[in-house]
Design a protein around this motif. Sequence first.
Motif, PDB file in Angstrom:
ATOM      1  N   ILE A   5       0.960  -1.084   0.043  1.00  0.00           N
ATOM      2  CA  ILE A   5      -0.064   0.018   0.040  1.00  0.00           C
ATOM      3  C   ILE A   5       0.966   1.297  -0.168  1.00  0.00           C
ATOM      4  N   LEU A   6       1.981   0.885   0.996  1.00  0.00           N
ATOM      5  CA  LEU A   6       2.856   2.324   0.915  1.00  0.00           C
ATOM      6  C   LEU A   6       3.572   2.402  -0.555  1.00  0.00           C
ATOM      7  N   GLU A   7       3.803   1.556  -1.279  1.00  0.00           N
ATOM      8  CA  GLU A   7       4.477   1.827  -2.627  1.00  0.00           C
ATOM      9  C   GLU A   7       3.290   2.409  -3.449  1.00  0.00           C
ATOM     10  N   LEU A   8       2.216   1.674  -3.505  1.00  0.00           N
ATOM     11  CA  LEU A   8       1.001   2.359  -4.243  1.00  0.00           C
ATOM     12  C   LEU A   8       0.966   3.717  -4.191  1.00  0.00           C
ATOM     13  N   PHE A   9       0.807   4.120  -2.887  1.00  0.00           N
ATOM     14  CA  PHE A   9       0.711   5.654  -2.335  1.00  0.00           C
ATOM     15  C   PHE A   9       1.983   6.401  -2.977  1.00  0.00           C
ATOM     16  N   MET A  10       3.110   5.938  -2.926  1.00  0.00           N
ATOM     17  CA  MET A  10       4.282   6.609  -3.236  1.00  0.00           C
ATOM     18  C   MET A  10       4.294   6.781  -4.987  1.00  0.00           C
ATOM     19  N   LYS A  11       3.684   5.695  -5.606  1.00  0.00           N
ATOM     20  CA  LYS A  11       3.699   5.612  -7.222  1.00  0.00           C
ATOM     21  C   LYS A  11       2.496   6.756  -7.503  1.00  0.00           C
ATOM     22  N   GLU A  12       1.093   6.660  -6.690  1.00  0.00           N
ATOM     23  CA  GLU A  12       0.425   7.738  -6.885  1.00  0.00           C
ATOM     24  C   GLU A  12       0.797   9.153  -6.671  1.00  0.00           C
ATOM     25  N   ASN A  13       1.634   9.344  -5.746  1.00  0.00           N
ATOM     26  CA  ASN A  13       2.256  10.732  -5.480  1.00  0.00           C
ATOM     27  C   ASN A  13       3.238  11.158  -6.568  1.00  0.00           C
ATOM     28  N   ASP A  14       3.851  10.340  -7.299  1.00  0.00           N
ATOM     29  CA  ASP A  14       4.805  10.552  -8.279  1.00  0.00           C
ATOM     30  C   ASP A  14       4.125  10.808  -9.578  1.00  0.00           C
ATOM     31  N   ALA A  81       8.245   7.339   3.207  1.00  0.00           N
ATOM     32  CA  ALA A  81       9.478   6.437   2.838  1.00  0.00           C
ATOM     33  C   ALA A  81       9.883   6.031   4.506  1.00  0.00           C
ATOM     34  N   SER A  82       9.648   6.934   5.293  1.00  0.00           N
ATOM     35  CA  SER A  82       9.913   6.669   6.748  1.00  0.00           C
ATOM     36  C   SER A  82       8.923   5.704   7.205  1.00  0.00           C
ATOM     37  N   GLU A  83       7.628   5.457   6.808  1.00  0.00           N
ATOM     38  CA  GLU A  83       6.707   4.604   7.015  1.00  0.00           C
ATOM     39  C   GLU A  83       7.096   3.241   6.720  1.00  0.00           C
ATOM     40  N   SER A  84       7.804   3.200   5.316  1.00  0.00           N
ATOM     41  CA  SER A  84       8.338   2.040   4.774  1.00  0.00           C
ATOM     42  C   SER A  84       9.636   1.277   5.726  1.00  0.00           C
ATOM     43  N   LYS A  85       9.984   2.162   6.446  1.00  0.00           N
ATOM     44  CA  LYS A  85      11.178   1.755   7.158  1.00  0.00           C
ATOM     45  C   LYS A  85      10.655   1.075   8.646  1.00  0.00           C
ATOM     46  N   GLY A  86       9.464   1.199   8.870  1.00  0.00           N
ATOM     47  CA  GLY A  86       8.999   0.756  10.174  1.00  0.00           C
ATOM     48  C   GLY A  86       8.306   1.847  11.058  1.00  0.00           C
ATOM     49  N   ASN A  87       8.392   2.866  10.933  1.00  0.00           N
ATOM     50  CA  ASN A  87       8.003   3.956  11.687  1.00  0.00           C
ATOM     51  C   ASN A  87       6.634   4.009  11.306  1.00  0.00           C
ATOM     52  N   SER A  88       5.796   3.218  11.789  1.00  0.00           N
ATOM     53  CA  SER A  88       4.246   2.994  11.043  1.00  0.00           C
ATOM     54  C   SER A  88       3.319   3.529  11.872  1.00  0.00           C
ATOM     55  N   TYR A  89       2.527   4.248  11.392  1.00  0.00           N
ATOM     56  CA  TYR A  89       1.188   5.117  11.919  1.00  0.00           C
ATOM     57  C   TYR A  89       0.181   4.843  10.849  1.00  0.00           C
ATOM     58  N   PRO A  90      -0.387   3.774  10.717  1.00  0.00           N
ATOM     59  CA  PRO A  90      -1.315   3.339   9.399  1.00  0.00           C
ATOM     60  C   PRO A  90      -2.383   4.587   9.561  1.00  0.00           C
ATOM     61  N   VAL A  91      -3.103   4.807  10.601  1.00  0.00           N
ATOM     62  CA  VAL A  91      -4.311   5.967  10.476  1.00  0.00           C
ATOM     63  C   VAL A  91      -3.770   7.268   9.935  1.00  0.00           C
ATOM     64  N   HIS A  92      -2.778   7.627  10.502  1.00  0.00           N
ATOM     65  CA  HIS A  92      -2.065   8.953  10.129  1.00  0.00           C
ATOM     66  C   HIS A  92      -1.686   8.886   8.593  1.00  0.00           C
ATOM     67  N   THR A  93      -1.175   7.688   8.332  1.00  0.00           N
ATOM     68  CA  THR A  93      -0.693   7.633   6.629  1.00  0.00           C
ATOM     69  C   THR A  93      -1.824   7.863   5.873  1.00  0.00           C
ATOM     70  N   LEU A  94      -2.837   6.991   6.211  1.00  0.00           N
ATOM     71  CA  LEU A  94      -4.305   6.874   5.215  1.00  0.00           C
ATOM     72  C   LEU A  94      -4.822   8.400   5.176  1.00  0.00           C
ATOM     73  N   LEU A  95      -4.865   8.962   6.390  1.00  0.00           N
ATOM     74  CA  LEU A  95      -5.522  10.431   6.503  1.00  0.00           C
ATOM     75  C   LEU A  95      -4.871  11.320   5.686  1.00  0.00           C
ATOM     76  N   SER A  96      -3.419  11.201   6.034  1.00  0.00           N
ATOM     77  CA  SER A  96      -2.746  12.383   5.336  1.00  0.00           C
ATOM     78  C   SER A  96      -2.562  12.256   3.858  1.00  0.00           C
ATOM     79  N   GLN A  97      -2.676  10.797   3.476  1.00  0.00           N
ATOM     80  CA  GLN A  97      -2.784  10.691   1.814  1.00  0.00           C
ATOM     81  C   GLN A  97      -4.158  11.158   1.200  1.00  0.00           C
ATOM     82  N   ASN A  98      -5.292  10.871   1.953  1.00  0.00           N
ATOM     83  CA  ASN A  98      -6.276  11.319   1.603  1.00  0.00           C
ATOM     84  C   ASN A  98      -6.612  12.868   1.607  1.00  0.00           C
ATOM     85  N   ALA A  99      -5.973  13.620   2.453  1.00  0.00           N
ATOM     86  CA  ALA A  99      -6.205  14.863   2.534  1.00  0.00           C
ATOM     87  C   ALA A  99      -5.368  15.570   1.429  1.00  0.00           C
TER      88      ALA A  99
END
Length: 126
Positions: A5-14, A81-99
Motif C-alpha cells: 500500500i505504501l508503494e502504491l501511495f508513493m507511485k500515486e504521488n509520483d 519512506a519513513s513509514e516503509s522503514k517501520g515507523n508505522s502510523y497506519p491511520v495517520h498515513t491514510l488520513l494524510s494521503q487522503n487529505a
Amino acid sequence: MNGRILELFMKENDAWDDMITRQKKEIPDLENMVSAIMKDRKNLDGAIAQGVNLLKHEMHEQDNTMSEIKAELARQQDFLASESKGNSYPVHTLLSQNALRERIRNAERRFLDLKCNYLNYLANAL
C-alpha cells in the motif's frame, strides 16, 4: 502499514507530481499568450484590461497553489519512506494521503476552470 500500500501511495504521488509539473509549465505559456494578444490590440477597453488582470492574478494564484502542493507531495513522500522503514502510523498515513489527494483534486479542478475561463475570455474578447 502494508508495504504494498505504501508503494502504491508513493507511485500515486509520483504521478500527481508529474501531472502538476506539466500543468504548472502551462501557466506561463497561457500568460504569455494573453499578454501577446492584448499587446497587439491598440486600444484596450477598461473591462477587457480588467479581465486580463484578473486572469493573470488567477494564474499566479494557481501557480502558487501548485508550488505548495509540490512541496506537500515531497513531504508526503518522505513520510511514506519513513513509514516503509517501520515507523508505522497506519491511520495517520491514510488520513494524510487522503487529505493530500483531495487538495490535488481541488487544484486540478481550479486549473481546468482557469484554462476554460482563459479560452472563453479570449474567444469573447477578440
